[in-house]
Scaffold this motif. Sequence first.
Motif, mmCIF file in Angstrom:
data_model
loop_
_atom_site.group_PDB
_atom_site.id
_atom_site.type_symbol
_atom_site.label_atom_id
_atom_site.label_comp_id
_atom_site.label_asym_id
_atom_site.label_seq_id
_atom_site.Cartn_x
_atom_site.Cartn_y
_atom_site.Cartn_z
ATOM 1 N N GLN A 219 0.826 -1.212 0.000
ATOM 2 C CA GLN A 219 0.000 0.000 0.000
ATOM 3 C C GLN A 219 0.861 1.263 0.000
ATOM 4 O O GLN A 219 0.583 2.217 -0.740
ATOM 5 C CB GLN A 219 -0.876 -0.045 1.248
ATOM 6 N N GLU A 220 1.895 1.247 0.833
ATOM 7 C CA GLU A 220 2.772 2.427 0.900
ATOM 8 C C GLU A 220 3.481 2.660 -0.435
ATOM 9 O O GLU A 220 3.604 3.793 -0.903
ATOM 10 C CB GLU A 220 3.814 2.250 2.022
ATOM 11 N N ILE A 221 3.958 1.564 -1.019
ATOM 12 C CA ILE A 221 4.697 1.716 -2.276
ATOM 13 C C ILE A 221 3.787 2.242 -3.383
ATOM 14 O O ILE A 221 4.131 3.175 -4.101
ATOM 15 C CB ILE A 221 5.351 0.372 -2.666
ATOM 16 N N ARG A 222 2.577 1.674 -3.479
ATOM 17 C CA ARG A 222 1.644 2.138 -4.523
ATOM 18 C C ARG A 222 1.290 3.603 -4.306
ATOM 19 O O ARG A 222 1.248 4.390 -5.233
ATOM 20 C CB ARG A 222 0.370 1.300 -4.509
ATOM 21 N N GLN A 223 1.046 3.954 -3.064
ATOM 22 C CA GLN A 223 0.686 5.330 -2.741
ATOM 23 C C GLN A 223 1.826 6.295 -3.078
ATOM 24 O O GLN A 223 1.634 7.351 -3.677
ATOM 25 C CB GLN A 223 0.307 5.390 -1.246
ATOM 26 N N LYS A 224 3.046 5.905 -2.702
ATOM 27 C CA LYS A 224 4.199 6.761 -2.987
ATOM 28 C C LYS A 224 4.390 6.934 -4.490
ATOM 29 O O LYS A 224 4.682 8.023 -4.969
ATOM 30 C CB LYS A 224 5.468 6.168 -2.367
ATOM 31 N N LEU A 225 4.214 5.845 -5.238
ATOM 32 C CA LEU A 225 4.390 5.950 -6.693
ATOM 33 C C LEU A 225 3.323 6.842 -7.313
ATOM 34 O O LEU A 225 3.595 7.607 -8.222
ATOM 35 C CB LEU A 225 4.365 4.563 -7.337
ATOM 36 N N ARG A 226 2.102 6.733 -6.780
ATOM 37 C CA ARG A 226 1.030 7.593 -7.325
ATOM 38 C C ARG A 226 1.401 9.063 -7.193
ATOM 39 O O ARG A 226 1.092 9.876 -8.051
ATOM 40 C CB ARG A 226 -0.303 7.320 -6.626
ATOM 41 N N SER A 227 2.112 9.395 -6.104
ATOM 42 C CA SER A 227 2.459 10.801 -5.898
ATOM 43 C C SER A 227 3.781 11.180 -6.568
ATOM 44 O O SER A 227 4.211 12.330 -6.493
ATOM 45 C CB SER A 227 2.528 11.096 -4.397
ATOM 46 N N ALA A 228 4.429 10.216 -7.229
ATOM 47 C CA ALA A 228 5.741 10.521 -7.818
ATOM 48 C C ALA A 228 5.610 11.479 -8.996
ATOM 49 O O ALA A 228 4.635 11.436 -9.745
ATOM 50 C CB ALA A 228 6.417 9.231 -8.286
#
Length: 342
Positions: A219-228
């Motif tokens: 979840q954290e990784i997907r969320q971080k990538l979405r904000s990249a």
Amino acid sequence: MENRTSKPRILSGMRPTGKLHLGHYTGALENWVRLQNDYENFHLVADWHVLTTDYEHPQRIWPNTYEMVLDWLAAGIDPNQSLIFRQSQILEHAELHLMLSMLVSFGRLQRNPTFKEQIRDLGLEDEYSYGHIGYPVLQAADILLYKGNYVPVGEDQVPHIELSRELVRRFHFIYCQDRAPIFPEPLPMLTAFARLPGLDRRRMSKSLGNTILLSDSEQEIRQKLRSAITDEQKVRKNDPGHPEICPVFSYQQKFNPNQVKKIEMDCRSGALGCVDCKKWAGDAILSFLSPMQEKRKEIQNQPNFVEDVLSTGEQKARTIARDTMSEVREVMGFQKIITYEI
Ligand code: TRP
């Protein structure tokens, strides 16, 4: 200059600042793991070096050490092959640091470009401590105590290794005129890796808040990538993109090598949108990290595993450090006059 084995020695270290991120992995850890068969590896937790900038928070050092060593082990450092130990548990680091500190001028230390840059970044131009300017002298002691031949580091550390080399020459010139030298002159071992950008395209760094941690959840990784950040000119899905400026594309290059050619083409042509691209990058990063995360959990479930690795490493490292210091004391003429049992 006898080694325990005939393999050359590598001395590497990191300051414990907590959980490691993908930049630590591609910049250092991956290389350490690769080198462990061909070299005798010493991995040092530079927990005194942390005090140069964070002396007000010593209570953070142990939790950060624990998380960092856990990441080292999860990433594949094998404690049966490589020694893992904390600088603070081997007092010889302080003793050799003191002796070396007499052999370098203050001006020489002030001219160190890595030091100058750090002092500038921290706004400490008129206010740095005696310990802070001695940072590379302590690092030289770390390397020399174990007679390290190579030091795998990034470019920014090369001035520090150069100082270690100067200190070796000066030490031998003064104290070993008609004796065999004690220390090898350590060489930096530079790795040809493209620096992994952070989610905002700047260098990946905890202090910039733009990292993906090795231990982040899906979840954290997907969320971080979405904000990249991607390519700001690619506003709509079908706009043509410029992968060379996109941090997500760097992750594709590193973690998704089989699909990267097609991704590049489809990004440039506009066939691939950032939302899908980020999803694939996430899949690739997750499958890359998942064995490490499994291993991390396994280790965490074994009480005292990290502590035991450190204490075993420290016992062995201490023996070597003591031997080196008795050579140093001997050439400098510090004889034991009174012997008594403690
Ligand atoms: N200065 C190194 C860094 O910031 C950490 C370090 C401390 C180190 N002692 C060392 C690295 C000895 C190599 C060898 O990354």
